[in-house]
Write a protein that holds these residues in place. Structure first.
Motif, mmCIF file in Angstrom:
data_model
loop_
_atom_site.group_PDB
_atom_site.id
_atom_site.type_symbol
_atom_site.label_atom_id
_atom_site.label_comp_id
_atom_site.label_asym_id
_atom_site.label_seq_id
_atom_site.Cartn_x
_atom_site.Cartn_y
_atom_site.Cartn_z
ATOM 1 N N UNK A 49 0.816 -1.200 0.000
ATOM 2 C CA UNK A 49 0.000 0.000 0.000
ATOM 3 C C UNK A 49 0.852 1.252 0.000
ATOM 4 N N UNK A 50 0.220 2.360 -0.303
ATOM 5 C CA UNK A 50 0.906 3.648 -0.327
ATOM 6 C C UNK A 50 1.205 4.112 1.090
ATOM 7 N N UNK A 51 2.302 4.846 1.206
ATOM 8 C CA UNK A 51 2.635 5.507 2.467
ATOM 9 C C UNK A 51 2.263 6.970 2.295
ATOM 10 N N UNK A 52 1.348 7.433 3.104
ATOM 11 C CA UNK A 52 0.917 8.823 3.020
ATOM 12 C C UNK A 52 0.729 9.376 4.422
ATOM 13 N N UNK A 53 0.947 10.654 4.557
ATOM 14 C CA UNK A 53 0.822 11.286 5.858
ATOM 15 C C UNK A 53 -0.413 12.174 5.938
ATOM 16 N N UNK A 54 -1.098 12.323 4.826
ATOM 17 C CA UNK A 54 -2.322 13.110 4.788
ATOM 18 C C UNK A 54 -3.388 12.311 4.062
ATOM 19 N N UNK A 55 -4.612 12.332 4.541
ATOM 20 C CA UNK A 55 -5.665 11.591 3.854
ATOM 21 C C UNK A 55 -5.911 12.127 2.443
ATOM 22 N N UNK A 56 -6.311 11.232 1.568
ATOM 23 C CA UNK A 56 -6.671 11.571 0.188
ATOM 24 C C UNK A 56 -5.533 12.191 -0.616
ATOM 25 N N UNK A 57 -4.284 11.871 -0.262
ATOM 26 C CA UNK A 57 -3.129 12.353 -1.007
ATOM 27 C C UNK A 57 -2.431 11.138 -1.613
ATOM 28 N N UNK A 58 -2.268 11.147 -2.930
ATOM 29 C CA UNK A 58 -1.574 10.060 -3.621
ATOM 30 C C UNK A 58 -0.077 10.345 -3.564
ATOM 31 N N UNK A 59 0.699 9.319 -3.206
ATOM 32 C CA UNK A 59 2.152 9.499 -3.141
ATOM 33 C C UNK A 59 2.845 8.458 -4.012
ATOM 34 N N UNK A 60 4.132 8.658 -4.211
ATOM 35 C CA UNK A 60 4.948 7.695 -4.938
ATOM 36 C C UNK A 60 5.648 6.736 -3.985
ATOM 37 N N UNK A 61 5.373 6.818 -2.700
ATOM 38 C CA UNK A 61 6.001 5.980 -1.694
ATOM 39 C C UNK A 61 5.080 4.825 -1.353
ATOM 40 N N UNK A 62 5.679 3.629 -1.208
ATOM 41 C CA UNK A 62 4.843 2.469 -0.893
ATOM 42 C C UNK A 62 5.630 1.484 -0.062
ATOM 43 N N UNK A 63 4.900 0.664 0.664
ATOM 44 C CA UNK A 63 5.489 -0.410 1.435
ATOM 45 C C UNK A 63 4.834 -1.723 0.996
ATOM 46 N N UNK A 64 5.658 -2.739 0.819
ATOM 47 C CA UNK A 64 5.172 -4.082 0.519
ATOM 48 C C UNK A 64 5.748 -4.974 1.607
ATOM 49 N N UNK A 65 4.890 -5.756 2.251
ATOM 50 C CA UNK A 65 5.380 -6.561 3.368
ATOM 51 C C UNK A 65 4.769 -7.953 3.357
#
Length: 100
Positions: A49-65
Motif C-alpha cells: 500500500x501507499x505511504x501517506x501522511x495526509x488523507x486523500x493524497x496520492x504518493x509515490x512511496x509504498x510499502x510491501x510486506x
C-alpha cells in the motif's frame, strides 16, 4: 538463505529491474520459515500500500510486506527521491519466530 539485499536506487521507469530481487527476497524468506519453523503456507500473506501522511493524497512511496501469522517478517520500502529516482530498502525480521 541469502542476506537482506542492499538498498537499490534506479531511475524512474526502471523499477522492473528490481522486481526479481524483490520477489526473490520474499520467496526466500517464506521458504526459510517453512523449512525451519515448520510453517504453513496458509499463514503467509503479502500486502502492499501507499505511504501517506495526509488523507486523500496520492504518493509515490509504498510499502510491501510479508506477514507470517499476522507478524511482519519482511518488507520493502519504495520511496521517490527529490531527483526522481526510486529507492528500495529491504528489511527482514525473524526474531521471536521460535516462540510461536
Amino acid at each position: 538463505m541469502r542476506n537482506v539485499p542492499e538498498s537499490i536506487k534506479v531511475n524512474t521507469g526502471d523499477q522492473v529491474e528490481v522486481s526479481k530481487t524483490i520477489d526473490d527476497f520474499f520467496i526466500e524468506t517464506e521458504d526459510f520459515i517453512l523449512s525451519n519453523y515448520h510453517g504453513n503456507q496458509n499463514d503467509f500473506r503479502l500486502e502492499s500500500g501507499e505511504i501517506t501522511f495526509q488523507p486523500n493524497v496520492v504518493t509515490d512511496n509504498r510499502i510491501t510486506y510479508l506477514l507470517y501469522k499476522q507478524r511482519v517478517v519482511a518488507c520493502v520500502l519504495e520511496t521517490r527521491t527529490e531527483f526522481n529516482y526510486v529507492h528500495y530498502d529491504f528489511f527482514r525480521n525473524l526474531d521471536d519466530l521460535s516462540r510461536d
